[in-house]
Write an enzyme that holds these catalytic residues in place. Sequence first.
Site, PDB file in Angstrom:
ATOM      1  N   LYS A  34       5.384  11.444  -2.466  1.00 30.94           N
ATOM      2  CA  LYS A  34       5.917  10.128  -2.089  1.00 30.94           C
ATOM      3  C   LYS A  34       6.762   9.558  -3.221  1.00 30.94           C
ATOM      4  O   LYS A  34       7.854   9.034  -3.000  1.00 30.94           O
ATOM      5  CB  LYS A  34       4.750   9.171  -1.803  1.00 30.94           C
ATOM      6  CG  LYS A  34       5.136   7.712  -1.762  1.00 30.94           C
ATOM      7  CD  LYS A  34       3.965   6.826  -1.456  1.00 30.94           C
ATOM      8  CE  LYS A  34       3.244   6.278  -2.653  1.00 30.94           C
ATOM      9  NZ  LYS A  34       3.897   5.147  -3.319  1.00 30.94           N
ATOM     10  N   ASN A  35       6.258   9.658  -4.447  1.00 34.54           N
ATOM     11  CA  ASN A  35       6.952   9.015  -5.565  1.00 34.54           C
ATOM     12  C   ASN A  35       8.254   9.714  -5.955  1.00 34.54           C
ATOM     13  O   ASN A  35       9.006   9.210  -6.782  1.00 34.54           O
ATOM     14  CB  ASN A  35       6.019   8.874  -6.771  1.00 34.54           C
ATOM     15  CG  ASN A  35       4.914   7.872  -6.495  1.00 34.54           C
ATOM     16  OD1 ASN A  35       5.063   6.997  -5.637  1.00 34.54           O
ATOM     17  ND2 ASN A  35       3.792   8.005  -7.189  1.00 34.54           N
ATOM     18  N   CYS A  54       1.438  -7.559  -6.900  1.00 33.61           N
ATOM     19  CA  CYS A  54       0.939  -6.755  -5.792  1.00 33.61           C
ATOM     20  C   CYS A  54      -0.502  -6.374  -6.037  1.00 33.61           C
ATOM     21  O   CYS A  54      -1.152  -6.916  -6.921  1.00 33.61           O
ATOM     22  CB  CYS A  54       1.780  -5.517  -5.599  1.00 33.61           C
ATOM     23  SG  CYS A  54       1.361  -4.220  -6.727  1.00 33.61           S
ATOM     24  N   ARG A  56       3.720  -6.886 -11.371  1.00 35.93           N
ATOM     25  CA  ARG A  56       4.608  -5.727 -11.596  1.00 35.93           C
ATOM     26  C   ARG A  56       5.980  -6.246 -11.968  1.00 35.93           C
ATOM     27  O   ARG A  56       6.876  -6.356 -11.138  1.00 35.93           O
ATOM     28  CB  ARG A  56       4.663  -4.849 -10.343  1.00 35.93           C
ATOM     29  CG  ARG A  56       3.436  -3.984 -10.242  1.00 35.93           C
ATOM     30  CD  ARG A  56       3.427  -3.142  -9.016  1.00 35.93           C
ATOM     31  NE  ARG A  56       3.689  -1.746  -9.312  1.00 35.93           N
ATOM     32  CZ  ARG A  56       3.396  -0.767  -8.456  1.00 35.93           C
ATOM     33  NH1 ARG A  56       2.885  -1.026  -7.291  1.00 35.93           N
ATOM     34  NH2 ARG A  56       3.649   0.482  -8.771  1.00 35.93           N
ATOM     35  N   ARG A  85      -0.072   4.806   3.220  1.00 33.33           N
ATOM     36  CA  ARG A  85       1.170   4.726   2.426  1.00 33.33           C
ATOM     37  C   ARG A  85       1.378   5.987   1.608  1.00 33.33           C
ATOM     38  O   ARG A  85       2.507   6.276   1.205  1.00 33.33           O
ATOM     39  CB  ARG A  85       1.104   3.522   1.469  1.00 33.33           C
ATOM     40  CG  ARG A  85       1.249   2.177   2.156  1.00 33.33           C
ATOM     41  CD  ARG A  85       1.285   1.063   1.123  1.00 33.33           C
ATOM     42  NE  ARG A  85       2.087   1.477  -0.009  1.00 33.33           N
ATOM     43  CZ  ARG A  85       1.855   1.155  -1.270  1.00 33.33           C
ATOM     44  NH1 ARG A  85       0.853   0.386  -1.573  1.00 33.33           N
ATOM     45  NH2 ARG A  85       2.646   1.587  -2.224  1.00 33.33           N
TER      46      ARG A  85
END
Length: 419
Positions: A22-23, A116, A121, A398
């Site tokens: 994902k990243n 978050c 962040r 996610r």
Amino acid sequence: MVKLLIHGPNRLSGELSVHGAKNSTLPLMAAALLCKSECVLHNCPHLSDVEVSARILRHLGCTVQWEGSSLVVDPRGVCQWDIPDALMREMRSSIVFLGAIVARTGRAVLSFPGGCELGPRPIDLHLHALRKMGVRIAEDYGCLSCSVDGSLRGAAIGLSFPSVGATENIMLAAVLAEGTTIVTNAAREPEICDLAMFLNRCGARIRGAGESTLVIEGVRQLHGCEHRVIPDRIVAATYMSAAAATGSAIILNHVIPAHLEPVMPAFEELGCSIEIKGGSLRIAAPRRMGRIKSVRTMPYPGFPTDAQAPLMAAACLGSGTSIFVENIFESRYKHVGELLRLGANIKVEGRVAVVEGVPRLSGAPVEAADLRGGAALVVAGLAARGDTEVTGLRYIDRGYENMERSLALLGADIRREYQ
Ligand code: UD1
């Protein structure tokens, strides 16, 4: 309500293929914006965050289509430069689109990602770097309005922390800037190397990816290309944690063993044995694990913050005291309270968590409060005796493609229930 129902304890066995990272996928999708022709990204995971990125690209004017696990992005129709607030809120990491939108259109309007699940962040490093490259940025009422006078300029940028997101934003802006950008104290994560490899394949000139100094010579334009996303090292570390917690032996296929080197010593300290054969990793856990003297989350090649929670779930069942120190995010122990419900013995003091191993966990209803913390609850639930119900699946979805299916393939008694 959607929940995962786990009946434990489970013993896992067999093999599993690890899906794409994902990243890596999210910044690669942002990078596709910079190209003059179609890009094909193979090995993309079907995840809600990837869907949000696809919606952002479509909003900007791209066409985005799935072909199996490949994403075909055609950026030729880009005609917008804003990201609607609703999309920014759905995924904090949408900030990685900033550098790409500015480089592609000369401006950008998006809302501040704000705090978050993991605590604040900040994006000061991103903004400072873009300003150095000639972006004018006005911050008003939670909205960022960016514009470039003329063209982006290469710059010497020293990061006070090797931020992954800031390094990605700088790379995305610098590849089409005039002149050379030199980033010192750049992030060295494998996802940075994947982004550099994709961009270079598109015609960019980036040197030093994976090292602390990145040199990016701006080019006039980039063309599309085909690229295969690297396997997800955090997903691999999560399934390794599941094997450890349940005293099992499993094989993970499609991994890059070098990317897992930062996590392997912790599993070995717990008493697991690890064998590597090409792109496969076999992990075998002992009947009763030991303890981990200390795990400190650090930028790569240190222990990844994303693997802290799943590993902690496994360490709960070790014998002895394991110490965790979370150095990257302020608020990354939200899973601890839920692990306590399952019978774990953990004390948190600021950035330190002290885990006293217990011989067994018992099933209970628990709720995920963030992505990796949610995965940790599943890991613990697999090992716990009795029934565990995990809610808060929107977080887990996610980052893990059909987690229950992967675990069921390994023999776990787990299913998703819609009520
Ligand atoms: C982080 C992780 C990354 C992981 C991702 C998703 C690290 C170093 N980065 O990346 O591996 O995949 O979360 O969970 O482990 N910071 C600032 N100002 C900024 C940007 C960051 O102060 O402008 C601080 C953050 O508050 C945090 C740290 O730097 O303490 C890590 O930030 P960064 O690497 O940027 O986070 P992500 O890109 O989200």
